[in-house]
Design a protein around this motif. Structure first.
Motif, PDB file in Angstrom:
ATOM      1  N   TYR A  77       8.874  -3.143  -7.474  1.00  9.26           N
ATOM      2  CA  TYR A  77      10.273  -2.794  -7.708  1.00  9.26           C
ATOM      3  C   TYR A  77      10.384  -1.434  -8.395  1.00  9.26           C
ATOM      4  O   TYR A  77       9.493  -1.001  -9.123  1.00  9.26           O
ATOM      5  CB  TYR A  77      10.934  -3.859  -8.580  1.00  9.26           C
ATOM      6  CG  TYR A  77      10.986  -5.220  -7.924  1.00  9.26           C
ATOM      7  CD1 TYR A  77      11.987  -5.542  -7.016  1.00  9.26           C
ATOM      8  CD2 TYR A  77      10.022  -6.184  -8.209  1.00  9.26           C
ATOM      9  CE1 TYR A  77      12.041  -6.784  -6.404  1.00  9.26           C
ATOM     10  CE2 TYR A  77      10.071  -7.441  -7.610  1.00  9.26           C
ATOM     11  CZ  TYR A  77      11.078  -7.735  -6.705  1.00  9.26           C
ATOM     12  OH  TYR A  77      11.118  -8.962  -6.103  1.00  9.26           O
ATOM     13  N   ARG A  78      11.514  -0.768  -8.116  1.00  6.72           N
ATOM     14  CA  ARG A  78      11.858   0.521  -8.713  1.00  6.72           C
ATOM     15  C   ARG A  78      10.698   1.516  -8.656  1.00  6.72           C
ATOM     16  O   ARG A  78      10.256   2.049  -9.687  1.00  6.72           O
ATOM     17  CB  ARG A  78      12.339   0.327 -10.150  1.00  6.72           C
ATOM     18  CG  ARG A  78      13.624  -0.464 -10.254  1.00  6.72           C
ATOM     19  CD  ARG A  78      14.082  -0.606 -11.693  1.00  6.72           C
ATOM     20  NE  ARG A  78      13.112  -1.388 -12.470  1.00  6.72           N
ATOM     21  CZ  ARG A  78      13.082  -2.727 -12.492  1.00  6.72           C
ATOM     22  NH1 ARG A  78      13.977  -3.408 -11.787  1.00  6.72           N
ATOM     23  NH2 ARG A  78      12.193  -3.376 -13.223  1.00  6.72           N
ATOM     24  N   PRO A  79      10.153   1.783  -7.483  1.00  5.50           N
ATOM     25  CA  PRO A  79       9.038   2.739  -7.385  1.00  5.50           C
ATOM     26  C   PRO A  79       9.519   4.166  -7.649  1.00  5.50           C
ATOM     27  O   PRO A  79      10.626   4.553  -7.269  1.00  5.50           O
ATOM     28  CB  PRO A  79       8.561   2.564  -5.942  1.00  5.50           C
ATOM     29  CG  PRO A  79       9.792   2.135  -5.197  1.00  5.50           C
ATOM     30  CD  PRO A  79      10.575   1.279  -6.158  1.00  5.50           C
ATOM     31  N   VAL A  80       8.656   4.926  -8.300  1.00  4.46           N
ATOM     32  CA  VAL A  80       8.950   6.337  -8.584  1.00  4.46           C
ATOM     33  C   VAL A  80       7.830   7.168  -7.969  1.00  4.46           C
ATOM     34  O   VAL A  80       6.642   6.981  -8.292  1.00  4.46           O
ATOM     35  CB  VAL A  80       9.034   6.595 -10.103  1.00  4.46           C
ATOM     36  CG1 VAL A  80       9.259   8.089 -10.370  1.00  4.46           C
ATOM     37  CG2 VAL A  80      10.155   5.773 -10.724  1.00  4.46           C
ATOM     38  N   ALA A  81       8.184   8.079  -7.074  1.00  5.28           N
ATOM     39  CA  ALA A  81       7.187   8.913  -6.398  1.00  5.28           C
ATOM     40  C   ALA A  81       6.654   9.950  -7.382  1.00  5.28           C
ATOM     41  O   ALA A  81       7.425  10.705  -7.988  1.00  5.28           O
ATOM     42  CB  ALA A  81       7.797   9.582  -5.182  1.00  5.28           C
ATOM     43  N   ILE A  82       5.340   9.997  -7.534  1.00 11.03           N
ATOM     44  CA  ILE A  82       4.703  11.041  -8.347  1.00 11.03           C
ATOM     45  C   ILE A  82       4.046  12.078  -7.448  1.00 11.03           C
ATOM     46  O   ILE A  82       3.619  13.134  -7.918  1.00 11.03           O
ATOM     47  CB  ILE A  82       3.675  10.438  -9.318  1.00 11.03           C
ATOM     48  CG1 ILE A  82       2.606   9.642  -8.570  1.00 11.03           C
ATOM     49  CG2 ILE A  82       4.372   9.548 -10.335  1.00 11.03           C
ATOM     50  CD1 ILE A  82       1.544   9.059  -9.491  1.00 11.03           C
ATOM     51  N   ALA A  83       3.963  11.777  -6.171  1.00 11.09           N
ATOM     52  CA  ALA A  83       3.499  12.706  -5.144  1.00 11.09           C
ATOM     53  C   ALA A  83       3.886  12.092  -3.806  1.00 11.09           C
ATOM     54  O   ALA A  83       4.244  10.907  -3.728  1.00 11.09           O
ATOM     55  CB  ALA A  83       1.992  12.944  -5.231  1.00 11.09           C
ATOM     56  N   ALA A  84       3.821  12.886  -2.762  1.00  7.85           N
ATOM     57  CA  ALA A  84       4.134  12.357  -1.432  1.00  7.85           C
ATOM     58  C   ALA A  84       2.985  11.448  -0.987  1.00  7.85           C
ATOM     59  O   ALA A  84       1.912  11.923  -0.620  1.00  7.85           O
ATOM     60  CB  ALA A  84       4.337  13.495  -0.435  1.00  7.85           C
ATOM     61  N   GLY A  85       3.201  10.136  -1.069  1.00 10.31           N
ATOM     62  CA  GLY A  85       2.156   9.178  -0.729  1.00 10.31           C
ATOM     63  C   GLY A  85       1.588   8.469  -1.930  1.00 10.31           C
ATOM     64  O   GLY A  85       0.628   7.699  -1.802  1.00 10.31           O
ATOM     65  N   MET A  86       2.167   8.664  -3.112  1.00 10.40           N
ATOM     66  CA  MET A  86       1.709   7.995  -4.327  1.00 10.40           C
ATOM     67  C   MET A  86       2.933   7.686  -5.189  1.00 10.40           C
ATOM     68  O   MET A  86       3.815   8.532  -5.347  1.00 10.40           O
ATOM     69  CB  MET A  86       0.721   8.885  -5.085  1.00 10.40           C
ATOM     70  CG  MET A  86       0.117   8.233  -6.318  1.00 10.40           C
ATOM     71  SD  MET A  86      -1.048   9.349  -7.181  1.00 10.40           S
ATOM     72  CE  MET A  86      -2.314   9.524  -5.918  1.00 10.40           C
ATOM     73  N   PHE A  87       2.986   6.466  -5.726  1.00 13.31           N
ATOM     74  CA  PHE A  87       4.134   6.097  -6.551  1.00 13.31           C
ATOM     75  C   PHE A  87       3.684   5.207  -7.700  1.00 13.31           C
ATOM     76  O   PHE A  87       2.590   4.626  -7.687  1.00 13.31           O
ATOM     77  CB  PHE A  87       5.206   5.385  -5.710  1.00 13.31           C
ATOM     78  CG  PHE A  87       4.788   4.033  -5.190  1.00 13.31           C
ATOM     79  CD1 PHE A  87       5.037   2.866  -5.914  1.00 13.31           C
ATOM     80  CD2 PHE A  87       4.149   3.923  -3.963  1.00 13.31           C
ATOM     81  CE1 PHE A  87       4.655   1.624  -5.433  1.00 13.31           C
ATOM     82  CE2 PHE A  87       3.759   2.679  -3.475  1.00 13.31           C
ATOM     83  CZ  PHE A  87       4.011   1.528  -4.202  1.00 13.31           C
TER      84      PHE A  87
END
Length: 206
Positions: A77-87
């Motif tokens: 739940y509530r994922p936050v992207a830290i890079a394109a393809g990583m959260f």
């Protein structure tokens, strides 16, 4: 009259003798006759020409073999992207399987010369697409490791958002590269040919 009475008595005595059990006429039994034996007896069968039929298919899936178990999905739940393809989600860092992540600090060649921050642009595009919606993920080898530490990164996972494969979305839009042994080679080729994402040459062409 006397003669007639004697005659009647004789007739009655004869009839009684015919109906008495154990008398000769009652003991006689008529033997059954065989009529058209070729219609009653089964015809001879030559077994040399017979072949065993294949078994029929099961009437339902319940009668067939058990299906292969599917990997158990875990909701993040509530994922936050830290890079394109990583959260990040609930203290865990998840990397999407089958892709090469574009780091947020990565730069790409600009079509007008110089470089542009394609990594930040890719992360922003991923964040906008996620919009904090829950992701369904499972590890490539099976279910996610429930005993993993919150400070550790999990193994790459296959994830979907609203039924759409996350890795496929990233690669086909040019915001991630396909792993050499991953399933997204065709999506990567199409994104490169169409000049999408990091292949656009800069913000003006993306």
């Amino acid at each position: 009259m006397k003669r007639a009475g004697v005659l009647s008595l004789a007739l009655l005595s004869g009839a009684a003798a015919l109906l008495t059990p154990g008398s000769a006429p009652a003991q006689e039994r008529r033997q059954p006759r065989v009529i058209a034996p070729e219609l009653v007896a089964p015809p001879p069968i030559d077994s040399t020409g017979l072949e065993r039929a294949q078994p029929r298919e099961p009437l339902s899936v319940l009668a067939g073999p058990a299906p292969e178990p599917k990997p158990q999905d875990t909701l993040y739940y509530r994922p936050v992207a830290i890079a394109a393809g990583m959260f990040e989600s609930e203290g865990r860092t998840i990397t999407i399987a089958g892709i090469r992540v574009i780091g947020a600090d990565q730069s790409c060649d600009a079509s007008s010369g110089g470089a542009w921050l394609c990594g930040k642009r890719a992360r922003t595009a991923f964040r906008y697409w996620l919009r904090g919606r829950a992701l369904e993920c499972h590890a490539e080898g099976g279910a996610a490791d429930e005993g993993a530490s919150d400070s550790e990164s999990d193994a790459p996972m296959r994830c979907s958002l609203a039924g759409y494969d996350v890795g496929s979305w990233l690669v086909e839009n040019g915001w991630a590269l396909a792993s050499p042994d991953g399933p997204y080679a065709e999506e990567a080729k199409a994104a490169r040919n169409a000049g999408k994402g990091i292949f656009s040459g800069g913000p003006s062409g993306s």
